[in-house]
Design a protein around this motif. Structure first.
Motif, PDB file in Angstrom:
ATOM      1  N   GLY A 217       0.866  -1.271   0.030  1.00 55.13           N
ATOM      2  CA  GLY A 217      -0.129  -0.020  -0.029  1.00 55.13           C
ATOM      3  C   GLY A 217       0.787   1.209  -0.001  1.00 55.13           C
ATOM      4  O   GLY A 217       2.042   1.304   0.236  1.00 55.13           O
ATOM      5  N   PRO A 218       0.338   2.425  -0.123  1.00 53.45           N
ATOM      6  CA  PRO A 218       0.930   3.516  -0.190  1.00 53.45           C
ATOM      7  C   PRO A 218       1.252   3.986   1.192  1.00 53.45           C
ATOM      8  O   PRO A 218       0.751   3.808   2.148  1.00 53.45           O
ATOM      9  CB  PRO A 218      -0.158   4.615  -1.003  1.00 53.45           C
ATOM     10  CG  PRO A 218      -1.341   4.124  -0.593  1.00 53.45           C
ATOM     11  CD  PRO A 218      -1.100   2.563  -0.391  1.00 53.45           C
ATOM     12  N   LEU A 232       3.609   7.617   7.767  1.00 53.61           N
ATOM     13  CA  LEU A 232       2.582   6.870   7.831  1.00 53.61           C
ATOM     14  C   LEU A 232       2.124   5.969   6.630  1.00 53.61           C
ATOM     15  O   LEU A 232       2.608   6.374   5.333  1.00 53.61           O
ATOM     16  CB  LEU A 232       1.200   7.844   7.794  1.00 53.61           C
ATOM     17  CG  LEU A 232       1.178   8.490   9.540  1.00 53.61           C
ATOM     18  CD1 LEU A 232      -0.065   9.327   9.279  1.00 53.61           C
ATOM     19  CD2 LEU A 232       0.828   7.490  10.378  1.00 53.61           C
ATOM     20  N   GLY A 233       1.819   5.002   6.722  1.00 49.02           N
ATOM     21  CA  GLY A 233       1.477   3.971   5.683  1.00 49.02           C
ATOM     22  C   GLY A 233       0.153   3.530   5.925  1.00 49.02           C
ATOM     23  O   GLY A 233      -0.195   3.020   6.851  1.00 49.02           O
ATOM     24  N   SER A 234      -0.616   2.967   4.816  1.00 44.99           N
ATOM     25  CA  SER A 234      -1.861   2.465   4.566  1.00 44.99           C
ATOM     26  C   SER A 234      -1.710   1.244   3.873  1.00 44.99           C
ATOM     27  O   SER A 234      -0.982   1.194   2.834  1.00 44.99           O
ATOM     28  CB  SER A 234      -2.930   2.956   3.940  1.00 44.99           C
ATOM     29  OG  SER A 234      -2.589   3.703   2.723  1.00 44.99           O
ATOM     30  N   LYS A 257      -0.187   2.050   9.450  1.00 47.26           N
ATOM     31  CA  LYS A 257       1.149   1.933  10.163  1.00 47.26           C
ATOM     32  C   LYS A 257       1.842   2.985  10.408  1.00 47.26           C
ATOM     33  O   LYS A 257       1.909   3.806   9.448  1.00 47.26           O
ATOM     34  CB  LYS A 257       2.089   0.890   9.092  1.00 47.26           C
ATOM     35  CG  LYS A 257       3.376   0.408   9.880  1.00 47.26           C
ATOM     36  CD  LYS A 257       4.085  -0.609   8.965  1.00 47.26           C
ATOM     37  CE  LYS A 257       5.452  -1.017   9.317  1.00 47.26           C
ATOM     38  NZ  LYS A 257       5.879  -1.862   8.160  1.00 47.26           N
ATOM     39  N   TRP A 258       2.732   3.425  11.658  1.00 51.30           N
ATOM     40  CA  TRP A 258       3.350   4.366  11.812  1.00 51.30           C
ATOM     41  C   TRP A 258       4.817   4.291  12.307  1.00 51.30           C
ATOM     42  O   TRP A 258       4.984   3.183  12.861  1.00 51.30           O
ATOM     43  CB  TRP A 258       2.661   5.342  12.689  1.00 51.30           C
ATOM     44  CG  TRP A 258       2.518   4.865  14.371  1.00 51.30           C
ATOM     45  CD1 TRP A 258       3.296   5.056  15.238  1.00 51.30           C
ATOM     46  CD2 TRP A 258       1.728   4.006  14.667  1.00 51.30           C
ATOM     47  NE1 TRP A 258       3.324   4.521  16.468  1.00 51.30           N
ATOM     48  CE2 TRP A 258       2.172   3.975  16.140  1.00 51.30           C
ATOM     49  CE3 TRP A 258       0.573   3.168  14.346  1.00 51.30           C
ATOM     50  CZ2 TRP A 258       1.370   2.937  16.974  1.00 51.30           C
ATOM     51  CZ3 TRP A 258      -0.081   2.626  15.148  1.00 51.30           C
ATOM     52  CH2 TRP A 258       0.375   2.257  16.455  1.00 51.30           C
ATOM     53  N   VAL A 277      -2.097  -0.895  13.518  1.00 54.93           N
ATOM     54  CA  VAL A 277      -3.525  -1.032  13.838  1.00 54.93           C
ATOM     55  C   VAL A 277      -4.306  -1.276  12.455  1.00 54.93           C
ATOM     56  O   VAL A 277      -4.128  -0.719  11.468  1.00 54.93           O
ATOM     57  CB  VAL A 277      -4.120   0.181  14.558  1.00 54.93           C
ATOM     58  CG1 VAL A 277      -4.139   1.428  14.015  1.00 54.93           C
ATOM     59  CG2 VAL A 277      -5.467  -0.307  15.204  1.00 54.93           C
ATOM     60  N   GLY A 278      -5.045  -2.607  12.726  1.00 57.05           N
ATOM     61  CA  GLY A 278      -5.916  -2.815  11.510  1.00 57.05           C
ATOM     62  C   GLY A 278      -7.006  -3.395  11.976  1.00 57.05           C
ATOM     63  O   GLY A 278      -7.227  -3.770  13.073  1.00 57.05           O
ATOM     64  N   ARG A 279      -7.922  -3.632  10.947  1.00 56.87           N
ATOM     65  CA  ARG A 279      -9.334  -4.302  11.195  1.00 56.87           C
ATOM     66  C   ARG A 279      -9.639  -5.269   9.951  1.00 56.87           C
ATOM     67  O   ARG A 279      -9.338  -4.848   8.720  1.00 56.87           O
ATOM     68  CB  ARG A 279     -10.361  -3.041  10.976  1.00 56.87           C
ATOM     69  CG  ARG A 279     -11.503  -3.666  11.264  1.00 56.87           C
ATOM     70  CD  ARG A 279     -12.774  -2.471  11.471  1.00 56.87           C
ATOM     71  NE  ARG A 279     -13.918  -2.818  11.834  1.00 56.87           N
ATOM     72  CZ  ARG A 279     -14.434  -3.252  12.730  1.00 56.87           C
ATOM     73  NH1 ARG A 279     -13.731  -3.158  13.942  1.00 56.87           N
ATOM     74  NH2 ARG A 279     -15.719  -3.718  13.086  1.00 56.87           N
ATOM     75  N   PRO A 280      -9.833  -6.399  10.161  1.00 56.50           N
ATOM     76  CA  PRO A 280     -10.171  -7.418   9.352  1.00 56.50           C
ATOM     77  C   PRO A 280     -11.527  -6.852   8.270  1.00 56.50           C
ATOM     78  O   PRO A 280     -12.378  -6.240   8.988  1.00 56.50           O
ATOM     79  CB  PRO A 280     -10.507  -8.692   9.963  1.00 56.50           C
ATOM     80  CG  PRO A 280      -9.756  -8.768  11.236  1.00 56.50           C
ATOM     81  CD  PRO A 280     -10.038  -7.042  11.579  1.00 56.50           C
TER      82      PRO A 280
END
Length: 335
Positions: A217-218, A232-234, A257-258, A277-280
């Protein structure tokens, strides 16, 4: 006559200070020392009287240096100058024998010492270790080691990190896990990058025995210089869980992500935090958090003391949740 000439030469040499780099500022001040690096809008000069001083590049009028330096006017290519010579306001001259070149300070994006093989390679990292022995009603032996290193060259940045934790209480293993991660970033502009990463966790005590994550991801690099960095990354992740009883889950998730660090008090103290931090995208779990925050105090140029807190949460899984907090204090090395 010869002896008098030699005496005069010796007196002149003794009274002449060693060559040093000099930076002239727009407000009329002048700083002397050794130029370490220019990156992210900050010029870092090492002085004998005040240590490392960061200077806002917009405040520099001109500068000179007797070092061989790599001067980059874009993100990917640079020119190796034998020395830098002061020029008119807002400019500097790159001295290369018979072909000196005067350039605008505003056009320079980076100045550094050239490396032997990959001239614009920037490599940094740290290794932190913590040991804890307690002898009481419960005898406890605790070992923790982790590392993180990154290398950037041109448009590419490689980052590798890992950690190992092991704890005994009365000779019974209560913590035994390790983690490894590799990420590759391709910078699309000076700030925006695209990341691909691999992550693997192994735990021999908790019910969630294995975690494998592949993501892409970017991301956006807010700054990255001698005083610190923040990005920061997504990510879109494919995650595989394997439980101690043999059960398995796999799902896709979205994550943020940081990665942040900041040097304080003349680069003696470093504040850092990183995590994800993530969410399925399915109902496998509610959310997952893997984060750390801490401080490092530099005892020498390479050795440091560290204090760190780690949090690992996986909430809402059908087999077993994970909720762990860990505090460590120890020592480490950095480069």
């Amino acid at each position: 006559m010869l002896s008098r000439a030699l005496l005069c030469l010796a007196v002149f040499s003794a009274s002449t200070p060693l060559l040093a780099d000099t930076v002239w500022l727009k407000n009329g001040d002048r700083l002397s020392g050794k130029i370490k690096v220019f990156d992210g809008g900050k010029l870092l000069i090492q002085t004998e009287y005040a240590g490392a001083i960061p200077i806002d590049w917009k405040q520099v009028k001109t500068l000179e240096s007797d070092q061989e330096l790599l001067v980059k006017q874009d993100a990917y290519t640079g020119e190796k100058a034998k020395s830098l010579q002061a020029a008119e306001d807002g400019k500097v001259t790159l001295a290369n024998g018979e072909a000196p070149k005067t350039v605008e300070l505003a056009s320079i994006q980076q100045i550094m010492k050239p490396k032997p093989v990959v001239e614009d390679l920037v490599w940094k990292g740290n290794v932190d270790m913590a040991l804890d022995y307690q002898r009481a009603e419960k005898d406890t032996d605790d070992y923790d080691i982790d590392f993180k290193t990154s290398a950037r060259h041109g448009k590419w940045r490689h980052t590798a990190e890992g950690e190992y934790n092991r704890e005994f209480q009365n000779d019974v293993v209560t913590t035994d896990n390790w983690r490894a991660e590799y990420a590759l970033d391709r910078f699309l502009t000076d700030k925006w990058f695209w990341q691909g990463r691999l992550n693997y966790k192994r735990d021999k005590v908790e019910e969630l025995a294995r975690q494998r994550v592949v993501g892409t991801g970017p991301g956006y690099q807010f700054w990255d210089n001698e005083l610190g960095a923040f990005s920061l990354g997504s990510l879109l992740n494919r995650t595989d869980y394997e439980y101690k009883d043999g059960g398995k889950d796999n799902f896709y998730s979205l994550a943020m992500k940081w990665d942040y660090n900041r040097y304080l008090i003349g680069k003696r103290v470093e504040l850092f935090t990183n995590g994800e931090v993530g969410r399925p995208l399915s109902n496998i779990a509610d959310y997952a958090l893997d984060a750390e925050i801490g401080l490092r105090y530099k005892v020498t140029e390479w050795a440091s003391l560290n204090l760190k807190a780690e949090r690992d949460i996986i909430s809402g899984t059908k087999d077993s949740d994970l909720n762990k907090t860990r505090y460590t204090a120890g020592f480490g090395v950095a480069w």
